[in-house]
Design a protein around this motif. Structure first.
Motif, PDB file in Angstrom:
ATOM      1  N   ALA A 333     -53.984   9.371 -18.795  1.00 27.74           N
ATOM      2  CA  ALA A 333     -54.560  10.580 -18.202  1.00 27.74           C
ATOM      3  C   ALA A 333     -55.433  10.290 -16.994  1.00 27.74           C
ATOM      4  O   ALA A 333     -55.919  11.214 -16.336  1.00 27.74           O
ATOM      5  N   ALA A 334     -55.641   9.009 -16.674  1.00 30.33           N
ATOM      6  CA  ALA A 334     -56.604   8.639 -15.630  1.00 30.33           C
ATOM      7  C   ALA A 334     -56.217   9.164 -14.256  1.00 30.33           C
ATOM      8  O   ALA A 334     -57.066   9.637 -13.493  1.00 30.33           O
ATOM      9  N   ALA A 335     -54.926   9.090 -13.894  1.00 32.36           N
ATOM     10  CA  ALA A 335     -54.499   9.510 -12.551  1.00 32.36           C
ATOM     11  C   ALA A 335     -54.782  10.993 -12.341  1.00 32.36           C
ATOM     12  O   ALA A 335     -55.323  11.399 -11.297  1.00 32.36           O
ATOM     13  N   ASP A 336     -54.410  11.816 -13.303  1.00 32.00           N
ATOM     14  CA  ASP A 336     -54.649  13.256 -13.171  1.00 32.00           C
ATOM     15  C   ASP A 336     -56.142  13.553 -13.135  1.00 32.00           C
ATOM     16  O   ASP A 336     -56.602  14.410 -12.369  1.00 32.00           O
ATOM     17  N   ALA A 337     -56.934  12.831 -13.958  1.00 34.81           N
ATOM     18  CA  ALA A 337     -58.377  13.039 -13.968  1.00 34.81           C
ATOM     19  C   ALA A 337     -58.994  12.661 -12.631  1.00 34.81           C
ATOM     20  O   ALA A 337     -59.880  13.346 -12.105  1.00 34.81           O
ATOM     21  N   GLU A 338     -58.526  11.558 -12.051  1.00 31.08           N
ATOM     22  CA  GLU A 338     -59.061  11.122 -10.761  1.00 31.08           C
ATOM     23  C   GLU A 338     -58.728  12.129  -9.674  1.00 31.08           C
ATOM     24  O   GLU A 338     -59.551  12.407  -8.788  1.00 31.08           O
ATOM     25  N   ALA A 339     -57.526  12.696  -9.731  1.00 29.11           N
ATOM     26  CA  ALA A 339     -57.150  13.709  -8.747  1.00 29.11           C
ATOM     27  C   ALA A 339     -58.030  14.946  -8.866  1.00 29.11           C
ATOM     28  O   ALA A 339     -58.310  15.618  -7.858  1.00 29.11           O
ATOM     29  N   ARG A 340     -58.481  15.251 -10.062  1.00 31.69           N
ATOM     30  CA  ARG A 340     -59.348  16.404 -10.284  1.00 31.69           C
ATOM     31  C   ARG A 340     -60.827  16.050 -10.142  1.00 31.69           C
ATOM     32  O   ARG A 340     -61.688  16.889 -10.385  1.00 31.69           O
ATOM     33  N   GLU A 341     -61.119  14.781  -9.834  1.00 26.82           N
ATOM     34  CA  GLU A 341     -62.489  14.297  -9.701  1.00 26.82           C
ATOM     35  C   GLU A 341     -63.274  14.495 -11.003  1.00 26.82           C
ATOM     36  O   GLU A 341     -64.417  14.931 -11.015  1.00 26.82           O
ATOM     37  N   VAL A 342     -62.637  14.140 -12.094  1.00 25.15           N
ATOM     38  CA  VAL A 342     -63.249  14.197 -13.431  1.00 25.15           C
ATOM     39  C   VAL A 342     -63.292  12.777 -13.983  1.00 25.15           C
ATOM     40  O   VAL A 342     -62.293  12.046 -13.927  1.00 25.15           O
ATOM     41  N   LYS A 343     -64.424  12.374 -14.522  1.00 25.99           N
ATOM     42  CA  LYS A 343     -64.573  11.032 -15.073  1.00 25.99           C
ATOM     43  C   LYS A 343     -64.261  11.053 -16.570  1.00 25.99           C
ATOM     44  O   LYS A 343     -64.662  11.969 -17.295  1.00 25.99           O
ATOM     45  N   LEU A 344     -63.541  10.033 -17.031  1.00 24.68           N
ATOM     46  CA  LEU A 344     -63.216   9.878 -18.445  1.00 24.68           C
ATOM     47  C   LEU A 344     -64.048   8.745 -19.028  1.00 24.68           C
ATOM     48  O   LEU A 344     -64.111   7.655 -18.457  1.00 24.68           O
ATOM     49  N   GLU A 345     -64.680   8.985 -20.162  1.00 26.48           N
ATOM     50  CA  GLU A 345     -65.491   7.970 -20.830  1.00 26.48           C
ATOM     51  C   GLU A 345     -65.019   7.792 -22.269  1.00 26.48           C
ATOM     52  O   GLU A 345     -64.714   8.778 -22.953  1.00 26.48           O
ATOM     53  N   LEU A 346     -64.972   6.548 -22.704  1.00 25.25           N
ATOM     54  CA  LEU A 346     -64.554   6.224 -24.072  1.00 25.25           C
ATOM     55  C   LEU A 346     -65.648   5.441 -24.764  1.00 25.25           C
ATOM     56  O   LEU A 346     -66.124   4.418 -24.259  1.00 25.25           O
ATOM     57  N   ASP A 347     -66.063   5.916 -25.924  1.00 22.07           N
ATOM     58  CA  ASP A 347     -67.041   5.221 -26.767  1.00 22.07           C
ATOM     59  C   ASP A 347     -66.350   5.003 -28.118  1.00 22.07           C
ATOM     60  O   ASP A 347     -66.139   5.961 -28.866  1.00 22.07           O
ATOM     61  N   ALA A 348     -65.980   3.747 -28.403  1.00 16.78           N
ATOM     62  CA  ALA A 348     -65.116   3.502 -29.558  1.00 16.78           C
ATOM     63  C   ALA A 348     -65.666   2.414 -30.459  1.00 16.78           C
ATOM     64  O   ALA A 348     -66.213   1.411 -29.990  1.00 16.78           O
ATOM     65  N   ASP A 349     -65.497   2.608 -31.748  1.00 25.01           N
ATOM     66  CA  ASP A 349     -65.746   1.573 -32.751  1.00 25.01           C
ATOM     67  C   ASP A 349     -64.506   0.679 -32.765  1.00 25.01           C
ATOM     68  O   ASP A 349     -63.447   1.072 -33.244  1.00 25.01           O
ATOM     69  N   GLU A 350     -64.658  -0.523 -32.208  1.00 20.26           N
ATOM     70  CA  GLU A 350     -63.502  -1.405 -32.025  1.00 20.26           C
ATOM     71  C   GLU A 350     -62.876  -1.842 -33.344  1.00 20.26           C
ATOM     72  O   GLU A 350     -61.705  -2.209 -33.390  1.00 20.26           O
ATOM     73  N   GLY A 351     -63.637  -1.821 -34.429  1.00 22.15           N
ATOM     74  CA  GLY A 351     -63.090  -2.294 -35.706  1.00 22.15           C
ATOM     75  C   GLY A 351     -62.547  -1.192 -36.593  1.00 22.15           C
ATOM     76  O   GLY A 351     -62.074  -1.461 -37.696  1.00 22.15           O
ATOM     77  N   LEU A 352     -62.593   0.040 -36.143  1.00 25.53           N
ATOM     78  CA  LEU A 352     -62.165   1.159 -36.968  1.00 25.53           C
ATOM     79  C   LEU A 352     -60.638   1.244 -37.009  1.00 25.53           C
ATOM     80  O   LEU A 352     -59.980   1.252 -35.971  1.00 25.53           O
ATOM     81  N   ARG A 353     -60.085   1.329 -38.217  1.00 20.30           N
ATOM     82  CA  ARG A 353     -58.639   1.357 -38.399  1.00 20.30           C
ATOM     83  C   ARG A 353     -58.257   2.548 -39.271  1.00 20.30           C
ATOM     84  O   ARG A 353     -59.053   3.045 -40.067  1.00 20.30           O
ATOM     85  N   ALA A 354     -57.002   2.983 -39.112  1.00 17.52           N
ATOM     86  CA  ALA A 354     -56.465   4.054 -39.935  1.00 17.52           C
ATOM     87  C   ALA A 354     -54.958   3.908 -39.979  1.00 17.52           C
ATOM     88  O   ALA A 354     -54.349   3.250 -39.121  1.00 17.52           O
ATOM     89  N   VAL A 355     -54.345   4.520 -40.985  1.00 17.42           N
ATOM     90  CA  VAL A 355     -52.883   4.486 -41.115  1.00 17.42           C
ATOM     91  C   VAL A 355     -52.327   5.673 -40.336  1.00 17.42           C
ATOM     92  O   VAL A 355     -52.447   6.826 -40.767  1.00 17.42           O
ATOM     93  N   VAL A 356     -51.741   5.408 -39.153  1.00 16.70           N
ATOM     94  CA  VAL A 356     -51.286   6.473 -38.266  1.00 16.70           C
ATOM     95  C   VAL A 356     -49.956   6.101 -37.626  1.00 16.70           C
ATOM     96  O   VAL A 356     -49.547   4.936 -37.630  1.00 16.70           O
ATOM     97  N   ASP A 357     -49.298   7.117 -37.091  1.00 15.83           N
ATOM     98  CA  ASP A 357     -48.148   6.909 -36.226  1.00 15.83           C
ATOM     99  C   ASP A 357     -48.691   6.739 -34.809  1.00 15.83           C
ATOM    100  O   ASP A 357     -49.275   7.663 -34.234  1.00 15.83           O
ATOM    101  N   GLU A 358     -48.510   5.572 -34.246  1.00 15.01           N
ATOM    102  CA  GLU A 358     -49.132   5.240 -32.960  1.00 15.01           C
ATOM    103  C   GLU A 358     -48.710   6.197 -31.858  1.00 15.01           C
ATOM    104  O   GLU A 358     -49.548   6.693 -31.088  1.00 15.01           O
ATOM    105  N   HIS A 359     -47.409   6.469 -31.762  1.00 13.23           N
ATOM    106  CA  HIS A 359     -46.909   7.338 -30.689  1.00 13.23           C
ATOM    107  C   HIS A 359     -47.499   8.746 -30.823  1.00 13.23           C
ATOM    108  O   HIS A 359     -47.947   9.346 -29.829  1.00 13.23           O
ATOM    109  N   LEU A 360     -47.494   9.286 -32.046  1.00 13.42           N
ATOM    110  CA  LEU A 360     -47.979  10.654 -32.234  1.00 13.42           C
ATOM    111  C   LEU A 360     -49.474  10.768 -31.986  1.00 13.42           C
ATOM    112  O   LEU A 360     -49.949  11.762 -31.422  1.00 13.42           O
ATOM    113  N   LEU A 361     -50.241   9.756 -32.406  1.00 20.25           N
ATOM    114  CA  LEU A 361     -51.674   9.793 -32.149  1.00 20.25           C
ATOM    115  C   LEU A 361     -51.949   9.730 -30.647  1.00 20.25           C
ATOM    116  O   LEU A 361     -52.798  10.476 -30.124  1.00 20.25           O
TER     117      LEU A 361
END
Length: 479
Positions: A333-361
């Motif tokens: 999503a970064a390219a579209d956000a940059e074109a709109r002059e919107v900043k994206l920030e991510l704050d993540a727990d690097e060790g957090l895991r879950a059973v998910v479908d990667e593509h769908l998530l």
């Protein structure tokens, strides 16, 4: 002769005196009978009024309040506390009351006591009349002690007072709690009469009537809850059937459109090569081809949304770290956000895991971030947080937009519902389908001019130590 007349007169006076005594005794017995009859009529009327009051409400506390009002009108008690017991045997305070004219802070005391389990509470099988509170049996002291925790009364007056305990039961082996009444140790007026042992049957009748009313209320509440659950299940069933039908339709439409769409792209490429190889001013032709290509790409995105929405429940779930998936979605999503002059920030727990479908998530997060980017004003920030709390893992996407109107909040997850001039209205429907297929939830909170926050909740795969990292994408990218 005079002596005979005197004796006769004396005998007559004595007989008259005896008749008068008998008349006084008869009148006294009649007075007591009338008083007892009046008392019984008042008690019968009180029971009838209690039944009418209980029939007008489904609130357990209101039923207990009516019972106290009735008992205060019959007996000179001043304080009352209702304790109820649930099916698991746990007891908790229900209501507090005081006789008219008796100042008290019982409501504040009840608030301090709170809706909590009350340990070591033993409810008697039959009404118990305690002539002197200080002489109460040990097994009843915890129950009577609750009044001390609710009412702030002088200890000396409490000990010299009297009490009444009514067990709330509809069956011998089913006690629902108790009504506890108390009078402080003050002098009684001549007309105040405390209950006696002979009043036990009447008191038991009152207790059973209150218990039956509470049982009716409990049954009605349970029945109402069952109806609500059934209605919710029916709505969900109808919604699932509707979504399935829409999904099937979307799959057919996507399949039928994608094939000619491929031919359109091929033709556009060929036309573009022809226009490029020709001499002369072909700028109008190039512009028209550019418009065709842009609209074809938009149509392709619509088809992709239809396919994502119509895709069946995923079967490729794996135990994965959530932070990298969120980072990939933000990168997309970064390219579209940059074109709109919107900043994206991510704050993540690097060790957090879950059973998910990667593509769908990734797709669900990309939909949320795209929506947030479009809603956020230029120079704003879209924040994505991956973390955990007591309920499990969650991924949160927050924007700085105008917020979502209340009328739209209930419909934003419906397929094809959109408030934008462009768009299919399937983005959030895909997010919800992802959450449902993973046994999770999707929630939204929004405030006017303060933006919206979408939260996907998932079950945590394991419990690794948290380590938080921050990164920024798009305009103003952190170095």
């Amino acid at each position: 002769m005079a002596d005979d007349e005197a004796r006769d007169l004396h005998e007559r006076n004595r007989a008259l005196d005896e008749q008068l005594k008998r008349l006084v005794r008869t009148e006294h017995r009649l007075y007591k009978s009338q008083r007892e009859l009046g008392q019984q009529l008042r008690r019968v009327d009180a029971v009838n009024r209690l039944a009418l009051d209980a029939a007008k409400t489904n609130e357990p506390a209101a039923i207990a309040g009516s019972a106290f009002e009735m008992l205060f009108s019959l007996f000179p008690y001043e304080q009352g506390l209702a304790v109820v017991t649930d099916d698991g045997g746990r007891s908790y305070p229900l209501a507090v009351s005081a006789a008219p004219g008796c100042e008290h802070d019982g409501e504040a005391g009840l608030a301090r006591l709170g809706r909590q389990d009350l340990p070591d509470i033993e409810v008697p099988e039959a009404p118990v009349i305690v002539a002197r509170t200080g002489d109460a049996p040990d097994e009843l002291r915890p129950l009577l002690g609750l009044l001390d925790r609710v009412f702030a009364s002088p200890e000396a007056q409490v000990a010299e007072g009297s009490a009444l305990i009514l067990p709330l039961q509809t069956q011998p082996d089913r006690r629902r709690g108790a009504l506890v009444l108390r009078r402080l140790g003050r002098a009684h007026s001549y007309h105040e009469v405390l209950p006696k042992d002979g009043d036990a049957p009447y008191l038991m009748l009152v207790a059973r009537q209150v218990a039956a009313a509470l049982g009716k209320t409990e049954l009605l509440i349970s029945l109402r809850r069952s109806y609500d659950e059934l209605e919710a299940a029916q709505r969900e069933l109808v919604n699932q059937a509707r979504l399935a039908a829409i999904g099937e339709l979307a799959a057919v439409v996507a399949h039928e459109v994608r094939n000619p769409l491929g031919a359109i792209f091929n033709a556009l490429s060929a036309l573009n090569r022809v226009a490029t190889g020709r001499d002369g001013n072909d700028e109008p032709v190039t512009q028209l081809l550019g418009i065709l290509k842009e609209e074809a790409h938009r149509l392709e995105r619509i088809v992709s949304d239809l396919i994502d929405f119509s895709r069946p429940a995923p079967s490729s779930k794996r135990d994965l770290a959530l932070a990298p998936i969120a980072a990939e979605a933000l990168d997309s999503a970064a390219a579209d956000a940059e074109a709109r002059e919107v900043k994206l920030e991510l704050d993540a727990d690097e060790g957090l895991r879950a059973v998910v479908d990667e593509h769908l998530l990734r797709r669900a997060l990309l939909n949320l971030v795209d929506n947030a980017t479009q809603a956020t004003k230029r120079g704003g920030v879209v924040r994505v947080r991956v973390a955990r709390d007591d309920e499990g893992a969650f991924v949160e996407v927050a924007d700085e937009g105008h917020g979502i109107p209340d009328d739209d909040l209930g419909r934003i997850f419906e397929p094809f519902y959109t408030t934008r001039a462009t768009g299919t209205g399937l983005g959030l429907a895909v997010v919800r389908r992802f959450a449902d297929s993973h046994g999770g939830t999707i929630d939204v909170s929004s405030a006017p001019e303060r933006g919206s926050v979408f939260t996907i909740r998932l079950e945590v795969a394991d419990t690794r130590p948290q380590s938080s990292g921050c990164r920024a994408l798009g305009r103003g990218r952190a170095s």
